[in-house]
Structures are given as structure tokens and as C-alpha cells.
Design a protein around this motif. Structure first.
Motif, PDB file in Angstrom:
ATOM      1  N   UNK A   1       0.859  -1.193   0.000  1.00 23.69           N
ATOM      2  CA  UNK A   1       0.000   0.000   0.000  1.00 23.69           C
ATOM      3  C   UNK A   1       0.893   1.241   0.000  1.00 23.69           C
ATOM      4  N   UNK A   2       1.644   1.415  -1.089  1.00 22.10           N
ATOM      5  CA  UNK A   2       2.613   2.507  -1.237  1.00 22.10           C
ATOM      6  C   UNK A   2       3.204   2.370  -2.628  1.00 22.10           C
ATOM      7  N   UNK A   3       3.788   3.449  -3.120  1.00 19.84           N
ATOM      8  CA  UNK A   3       4.489   3.312  -4.404  1.00 19.84           C
ATOM      9  C   UNK A   3       5.890   2.741  -4.165  1.00 19.84           C
ATOM     10  N   UNK A   4       6.515   3.116  -3.037  1.00 21.94           N
ATOM     11  CA  UNK A   4       7.828   2.571  -2.683  1.00 21.94           C
ATOM     12  C   UNK A   4       7.646   1.162  -2.128  1.00 21.94           C
ATOM     13  N   UNK A   5       8.606   0.285  -2.409  1.00 20.86           N
ATOM     14  CA  UNK A   5       8.471  -1.090  -1.898  1.00 20.86           C
ATOM     15  C   UNK A   5       9.798  -1.597  -1.344  1.00 20.86           C
ATOM     16  N   UNK A   6      10.571  -0.694  -0.763  1.00 18.02           N
ATOM     17  CA  UNK A   6      11.856  -1.093  -0.186  1.00 18.02           C
ATOM     18  C   UNK A   6      11.679  -1.949   1.062  1.00 18.02           C
ATOM     19  N   UNK A   7      10.449  -2.040   1.578  1.00 22.65           N
ATOM     20  CA  UNK A   7      10.167  -2.909   2.722  1.00 22.65           C
ATOM     21  C   UNK A   7       9.960  -4.367   2.312  1.00 22.65           C
ATOM     22  N   UNK A   8       9.928  -4.617   1.004  1.00 20.58           N
ATOM     23  CA  UNK A   8       9.671  -5.977   0.519  1.00 20.58           C
ATOM     24  C   UNK A   8      10.946  -6.533  -0.113  1.00 20.58           C
ATOM     25  N   UNK A   9      11.300  -7.755   0.245  1.00 21.76           N
ATOM     26  CA  UNK A   9      12.443  -8.417  -0.398  1.00 21.76           C
ATOM     27  C   UNK A   9      11.948  -8.984  -1.732  1.00 21.76           C
ATOM     28  N   UNK A  10      12.195  -8.197  -2.770  1.00 16.75           N
ATOM     29  CA  UNK A  10      11.652  -8.510  -4.089  1.00 16.75           C
ATOM     30  C   UNK A  10      12.251  -9.802  -4.656  1.00 16.75           C
ATOM     31  N   UNK A  11      13.546  -9.945  -4.416  1.00 10.40           N
ATOM     32  CA  UNK A  11      14.223 -11.136  -4.936  1.00 10.40           C
ATOM     33  C   UNK A  11      13.640 -12.403  -4.297  1.00 10.40           C
ATOM     34  N   UNK A  12      13.442 -12.326  -2.989  1.00  9.04           N
ATOM     35  CA  UNK A  12      12.875 -13.483  -2.279  1.00  9.04           C
ATOM     36  C   UNK A  12      11.471 -13.783  -2.792  1.00  9.04           C
ATOM     37  N   UNK A  13      10.694 -12.739  -3.055  1.00 12.21           N
ATOM     38  CA  UNK A  13       9.322 -12.934  -3.545  1.00 12.21           C
ATOM     39  C   UNK A  13       9.353 -13.579  -4.927  1.00 12.21           C
ATOM     40  N   UNK A  14      10.193 -13.057  -5.795  1.00 12.36           N
ATOM     41  CA  UNK A  14      10.264 -13.586  -7.163  1.00 12.36           C
ATOM     42  C   UNK A  14      10.691 -15.052  -7.134  1.00 12.36           C
ATOM     43  N   UNK A  15      11.682 -15.352  -6.303  1.00 13.38           N
ATOM     44  CA  UNK A  15      12.167 -16.736  -6.217  1.00 13.38           C
ATOM     45  C   UNK A  15      11.070 -17.683  -5.743  1.00 13.38           C
ATOM     46  N   UNK A  16      10.121 -17.155  -4.999  1.00 17.54           N
ATOM     47  CA  UNK A  16       9.050 -18.007  -4.461  1.00 17.54           C
ATOM     48  C   UNK A  16       7.752 -17.899  -5.271  1.00 17.54           C
ATOM     49  N   UNK A  17       7.815 -17.205  -6.398  1.00 20.77           N
ATOM     50  CA  UNK A  17       6.620 -17.092  -7.256  1.00 20.77           C
ATOM     51  C   UNK A  17       5.551 -16.192  -6.665  1.00 20.77           C
ATOM     52  N   UNK A  18       5.954 -15.274  -5.799  1.00 24.11           N
ATOM     53  CA  UNK A  18       4.972 -14.366  -5.184  1.00 24.11           C
ATOM     54  C   UNK A  18       5.017 -13.034  -5.922  1.00 24.11           C
ATOM     55  N   UNK A  19       3.871 -12.585  -6.384  1.00 27.09           N
ATOM     56  CA  UNK A  19       3.797 -11.303  -7.083  1.00 27.09           C
ATOM     57  C   UNK A  19       3.793 -10.172  -6.051  1.00 27.09           C
TER      58      UNK A  19
END
Ligand code: DGY
Length: 325
Positions: free
Chosen positions: A73-91
Motif C-alpha cells: 500500500x505505497x508506491x515505494x516497496x523497499x520494505x519488501x524483499x523482491x528477490x525473495x518474492x520472485x524466487x518463491x513465485x509471489x507477485x
């Protein structure tokens, strides 16, 4: 029914949309969910609506076997580990565009407030110190006709720049790549050091990444004019807080207007808050009724898209698909 964990009470538009198809678990406290509560909520969720105060990392994702989408719920997403999400198939999705103009308005509010010492003036009147018109009372620096330097030229930076036209300002910008559309507006590209030394107002619009962490530090502050004003509506750690405190205390720059700080929130006894030349707001860049409703709806639409097997309109990663276990 899909299960969606919502890490804070967000405006109704998105929640109503989700309620038609999903079972919602909403954390309704004013403060963010404690870590164990966030892990608990995520562990049984198909989707998570997260805030910039929530750390969404590999540990959380591994404890959430059914999680398919994190809608930030923000335009910035530095609170999310994007690499970890991508590796786990999470959008992972964010809320771009809808908050651009609202945040640009706030950057301008800070610029004007810091330059014209608005909070000091308000305090002066409230404390009953206003006894007469004063020829040297609360003198600030002019905004009109001066030079605005934009560090980063994403949607919000560009919207801040567009507003400068009404103030007859010259606009400089610093980006990694050429931006012909900015040159067409008469804006001039500079490297960071030149921008810092030429601009009267420096407004920060970079995402927080390892490269932009402490981008504004003692060295860069030393390059700025002693009459310059720094405005930050991006992320607190883009600025080295101690270096900024020092620069303001010693009058090496004139003022700062901060909507974001490091740490966030700032403790009430933080030295930055003792400096009259520093205007600090509690991270409210996108905080208008209309914009927060739009952000809510956008987050919900992203959640539904992923759960229904459609492409998420505002995905920031390419995650493939995650089978529900
Ligand atoms: C964002 O969306 O990243 C803002 O900082 C929230 O207001």
C-alpha cells in the motif's frame, strides 16, 4: 474463499471490493502488527496487503505457504524483499500514479514552509509573541525565480518539476539516463554534484536502494549553497540524518523540509526537532482522502487480479505463478 491479511485498516474502497470475494483479516490497531502477528496473519493468507512499515522478507514468505501476492500500500516497496518474492513465485505490487500529484503537492508545501519559515510563524502567533509588523521578522528565502534541483525524475519528481513553472523557476534534474521529454520542457540535466552546487532547492525523488542509501551525506551537503533548502519526500535513509543535523546546526544550508526521516518515526527528543530550520512531517506525502481511497482500491484490484489468475496491473516483479499448497 480466498484469505487476505490486511496489515492495517485502510480506506473502505479496497476492503469493500475484496469482501465480495475474500475473507478478510484486518489488523485494526493504529500501530503496525508486531512481527509474530504479521507472521501469523500471513501464514494462512493467499494475499497480503502490506504497508511500508511491514518488513516482508524471506522468513515471512517461507512461513506463508499459500501466499501468492503482496500488494504494498505505497508506491515505494523497499520494505519488501523482491528477490525473495520472485524466487518463491509471489507477485509484489505497488500503488503508482494515483499518489503522484498528492505527493508532489506535499513536496511543494514543504519547500514553501521551510523557505518561508511557516511553522515558526505559526508558533510565533500561537505563543502570543506577535506584537507588531516587523521589518526583519522571520525573513526567509525566496522560492519564485530560483533554481529547483530534482534528484531523480520518476513520476513524483516530474510532477514537482511541472509545478515550478508557476513560480518562474529554472529546473535542473539528475538521472542515470537521458530524459528527452525533460529537456523539451527546458529542464537541464546535471550530474549530482553540479546539481547540488547550483540549485537553491534540492528535492529528492529516488527510491531507497543500496546505491541511494545516504546519497545526501556530509560531502554532498557541503556542496550545497548556504542559502539552499533540502526537501525529502522519498525515503528517510536517502539522507544521512546526522550529517543533515550538523549542516543545519552550523548554517551550512538554510533549511530542510522532511516528510520522511531516518529513523521513522523520529523520537520527540531527536536533535533534528530542536532545529527551527527543519520542518518535519510524519510521512504524509500521499495522505489525502481521495488518494488513499484510490490506493486502497488499487491494492485490492492487484490482489484480485493475481488470485483470479490475471496479470496484476501494478506488478513490480515477474513472479510466475505459485501453486496453492
Ligand atoms: C509511498 O507510497 O511510497 C509513500 O511514501 C507513502 O505515502
Amino acid at each position: 474463499m480466498w484469505r487476505v491479511y490486511v496489515a492495517r485498516k485502510i480506506p473502505d474502497s479496497g476492503l469493500e471490493l475484496l469482501r465480495e470475494r475474500c475473507e478478510l483479516d484486518v489488523w485494526t490497531d493504529e500501530l503496525p502488527p508486531p512481527r509474530d502477528e504479521l507472521l501469523r496473519g500471513a501464514s494462512r493468507a493467499d494475499a497480503l496487503i502490506a504497508l511500508l512499515t511491514d518488513r516482508i522478507d524471506a522468513e515471512l514468505m517461507d512461513s506463508a505457504p499459500g501466499l501468492r501476492v503482496v500488494a504494498n500500500y505505497a508506491v515505494g516497496y523497499d520494505n519488501v524483499d523482491l528477490e525473495a518474492a520472485t524466487a518463491r513465485g509471489i507477485t509484489v505490487t505497488n500503488t503508482p500514479d494515483v499518489l503522484t500529484e498528492t505527493t508532489a503537492d506535499l513536496a511543494w508545501a514543504l519547500m514553501l514552509a521551510a523557505a518561508r519559515r511557516i511553522p515558526e510563524g505559526i508558533e510565533y502567533v500561537r505563543r502570543g509573541r506577535w506584537r507588531t509588523w516587523g521589518p526583519e521578522l522571520l525573513l526567509g528565502v525566496d522560492v519564485w525565480g530560483r533554481t529547483l534541483g530534482l534528484v531523480g525524475l520518476g513520476r513524483i519528481g516530474a510532477a514537482v518539476g511541472r509545478r515550478a513553472r508557476g513560480f518562474g523557476m529554472r529546473v535542473l534534474y539528475c538521472t542515470r539516463s537521458e530524459r528527452p521529454e525533460a529537456d523539451d520542457l527546458g529542464w537541464e540535466r546535471r550530474d549530482l554534484d553540479s546539481l547540488l552546487s547550483e540549485a537553491d532547492f534540492v528535492s529528492l525523488h529516488t527510491p531507497l536502494t543500496p546505491e541511494t542509501h545516504h546519497l545526501i551525506n556530509a560531502r554532498s551537503l557541503a556542496l550545497m549553497k548556504s542559502t539552499a533548502v533540502l526537501v525529502n519526500t522519498s525515503r528517510g535513509p536517502v539522507v544521512d540524518t546526522d550529517a543533515l543535523c550538523e549542516a543545519l546546526r552550523e548554517g551550512r544550508i538554510a533549511a530542510a523540509g522532511l516528510d520522511v526521516t531516518d529513523p521513522e518515526p523520529l523520537p520527540p527528543d531527536h536533535p533534528l526537532l530542536a532545529l527551527p530550520s527543519c520542518v518535519v512531517l510524519p510521512h504524509v506525502g500521499s495522505a489525502s482522502h481521495a488518494t488513499r481511497e484510490l490506493m486502497s482500491r488499487m491494492a485490492a484490484e492487484n490482489v484480485l487480479a493475481v488470485l483470479e489468475g490475471r496479470p496484476a496491473p501494478n506488478a513490480v516483479n515477474v513472479a510466475g505463478t505459485r501453486d496453492r499448497t
